[in-house]
Design a protein around this motif. Structure first.
Motif, short mmCIF file in Angstrom:
data_model
loop_
_atom_site.label_atom_id
_atom_site.label_comp_id
_atom_site.label_asym_id
_atom_site.label_seq_id
_atom_site.Cartn_x
_atom_site.Cartn_y
_atom_site.Cartn_z
N SER A 115 84.43 73.12 10.96
CA SER A 115 83.90 73.61 12.23
C SER A 115 82.54 74.28 12.06
CB SER A 115 84.88 74.60 12.87
OG SER A 115 86.09 73.98 13.21
N VAL A 116 82.45 75.14 11.06
CA VAL A 116 81.20 75.88 10.82
C VAL A 116 80.10 74.93 10.40
CG1 VAL A 116 80.10 77.61 9.35
CG2 VAL A 116 82.38 78.04 10.29
N LEU A 117 80.41 74.00 9.50
CA LEU A 117 79.40 73.04 9.04
C LEU A 117 78.88 72.19 10.20
CD1 LEU A 117 79.62 70.97 5.76
CD2 LEU A 117 78.68 69.99 7.84
N ALA A 118 79.78 71.69 11.03
CA ALA A 118 79.37 70.87 12.17
C ALA A 118 78.46 71.65 13.10
CB ALA A 118 80.61 70.38 12.93
N HIS A 119 78.80 72.91 13.34
CA HIS A 119 78.01 73.75 14.25
C HIS A 119 76.64 74.09 13.67
CE1 HIS A 119 77.06 76.80 17.23
NE2 HIS A 119 76.86 77.67 16.26
N ARG A 120 76.62 74.50 12.40
CA ARG A 120 75.37 74.94 11.79
C ARG A 120 74.42 73.80 11.46
NH1 ARG A 120 74.96 80.11 9.94
NH2 ARG A 120 73.66 79.56 8.13
N GLN A 121 74.98 72.64 11.12
CA GLN A 121 74.15 71.51 10.73
C GLN A 121 73.91 70.52 11.86
OE1 GLN A 121 72.71 71.45 7.69
NE2 GLN A 121 73.71 73.40 7.20
N GLY A 122 74.62 70.69 12.98
CA GLY A 122 74.45 69.79 14.12
C GLY A 122 74.94 68.39 13.86
N VAL A 123 76.04 68.28 13.09
CA VAL A 123 76.60 66.96 12.80
C VAL A 123 77.94 66.82 13.50
CG1 VAL A 123 75.42 66.84 10.57
CG2 VAL A 123 77.75 67.74 10.69
N SER A 124 78.45 65.60 13.53
CA SER A 124 79.73 65.34 14.18
C SER A 124 80.87 65.92 13.36
CB SER A 124 79.94 63.84 14.36
OG SER A 124 80.15 63.22 13.10
N ILE A 125 82.01 66.15 14.01
CA ILE A 125 83.19 66.66 13.31
C ILE A 125 83.63 65.68 12.22
CG2 ILE A 125 85.63 67.24 13.56
CD1 ILE A 125 83.75 69.42 14.57
N PRO A 126 83.70 64.37 12.48
CA PRO A 126 84.09 63.44 11.40
C PRO A 126 83.13 63.51 10.20
CG PRO A 126 84.33 62.37 13.51
CD PRO A 126 83.62 63.66 13.78
N ASP A 127 81.84 63.60 10.47
CA ASP A 127 80.87 63.69 9.37
C ASP A 127 81.04 65.00 8.61
OD1 ASP A 127 79.84 61.22 9.92
OD2 ASP A 127 78.03 61.95 10.93
N ILE B 50 77.89 73.50 1.03
CA ILE B 50 78.68 72.27 1.11
C ILE B 50 77.89 71.16 1.79
CG2 ILE B 50 80.68 71.26 2.31
CD1 ILE B 50 82.22 73.82 1.59
N ALA B 51 77.12 71.53 2.80
CA ALA B 51 76.33 70.54 3.53
C ALA B 51 75.36 69.80 2.62
CB ALA B 51 75.58 71.20 4.68
N GLY B 52 74.87 70.49 1.60
CA GLY B 52 73.90 69.88 0.70
C GLY B 52 74.50 69.25 -0.54
N ALA B 53 75.82 69.30 -0.65
CA ALA B 53 76.49 68.78 -1.86
C ALA B 53 76.49 67.26 -1.88
CB ALA B 53 77.92 69.31 -1.93
N GLU B 54 76.20 66.70 -3.04
CA GLU B 54 76.27 65.26 -3.23
C GLU B 54 77.43 64.88 -4.15
OE1 GLU B 54 72.46 64.02 -4.65
OE2 GLU B 54 71.45 64.43 -2.74
N ALA B 55 78.13 65.89 -4.64
CA ALA B 55 79.29 65.72 -5.50
C ALA B 55 80.18 66.95 -5.30
CB ALA B 55 78.84 65.62 -6.97
N PRO B 56 81.40 66.93 -5.82
CA PRO B 56 82.27 68.10 -5.66
C PRO B 56 81.60 69.39 -6.12
CG PRO B 56 83.56 66.26 -6.46
CD PRO B 56 82.12 65.80 -6.46
#
Length: 204
Positions: free
Chosen positions: A40-52, A130-136
């Motif tokens: 929820s927080v990532l979608a809100h802060r980054q302006g991306v969809s919930i599935p993404d 997490i938004a910028g992560a390309e791996a775990p």
């Protein structure tokens, strides 16, 4: 986004796991956990969809890409013998422990942060990582924890000594390493193992 302060789900009742002040989830989801909060927080802060956002959280937490976080109850799954349930439970523990311990660090600085939702602010900064992560994301890496602590310090305008940041990062990372080293077997015994580590780390 649906906010549900103080609402405890199955992952919140295990002894030794610290509480998040507020857990949230997309309004149509059926579970509310630390991971749904990050979505929820990532979608809100980054302006991306919930599935993404959900896909990014799964990637960063090292969980199966096909996992449906909107319905998955890690405790129930683990108790039914599902090892993925134990993985999710451990992921919840990593998030909670990191947030709770960093919040305690800032509360012990002596700065006036009584009006600041520290756990919420830490979750915001974690979601950005997490938004910028390309791996775990390696929660057992002291450098990752140090980055998170410094980002929170910037947001709160609290000055921490390099020695304190390094020391705290090392301690928090070591606890997370212990959790990550546990083999995620779908069983009650695994949940107890995780809870014991958290009990010790948080001084409960």
């Amino acid at each position: 986004i649906e906010r549900q302060p103080g609402r405890a789900g199955n992952d919140e009742i295990t002894p030794g796991l610290g509480e998040l002040t507020t857990v949230i989830a997309p309004a149509t989801w059926n579970v509310v956990t630390p991971l749904t909060t990050l979505v929820s927080v990532l979608a809100h802060r980054q302006g991306v969809s919930i599935p993404d956002a959900a896909s990014q959280v799964l990637l960063a937490m090292g969980l199966p890409a096909e996992l449906d976080l909107s319905n998955f109850d890690g405790v129930v799954a683990a108790l039914s013998g599902n090892a993925v349930g134990s993985q999710v439970f451990a992921a919840h523990a990593l998030v909670k422990d990191t947030v709770v311990e960093i919040a305690a660090l800032f509360r012990n600085t002596g700065d006036a942060l009584t009006d600041v939702d520290l756990p919420g602010l830490i979750v915001d900064q974690l979601a950005d990582l997490i938004a910028g992560a390309e791996a775990p994301l390696n929660f057992g890496n002291a450098t990752v924890i140090e980055t998170l602590i410094r980002n929170v310090a910037n947001e709160t305008e609290v000055t921490l000594s390099d020695e304190l940041v390094t020391s705290a990062s090392t301690v928090i990372a070591a606890t997370n390493q212990h959790i990550a080293s546990l083999v995620p077997v779908g069983s009650f015994a695994f949940l107890v193992q995780v809870a014991k580590v958290k009990h010790v780390s948080q001084g409960s």
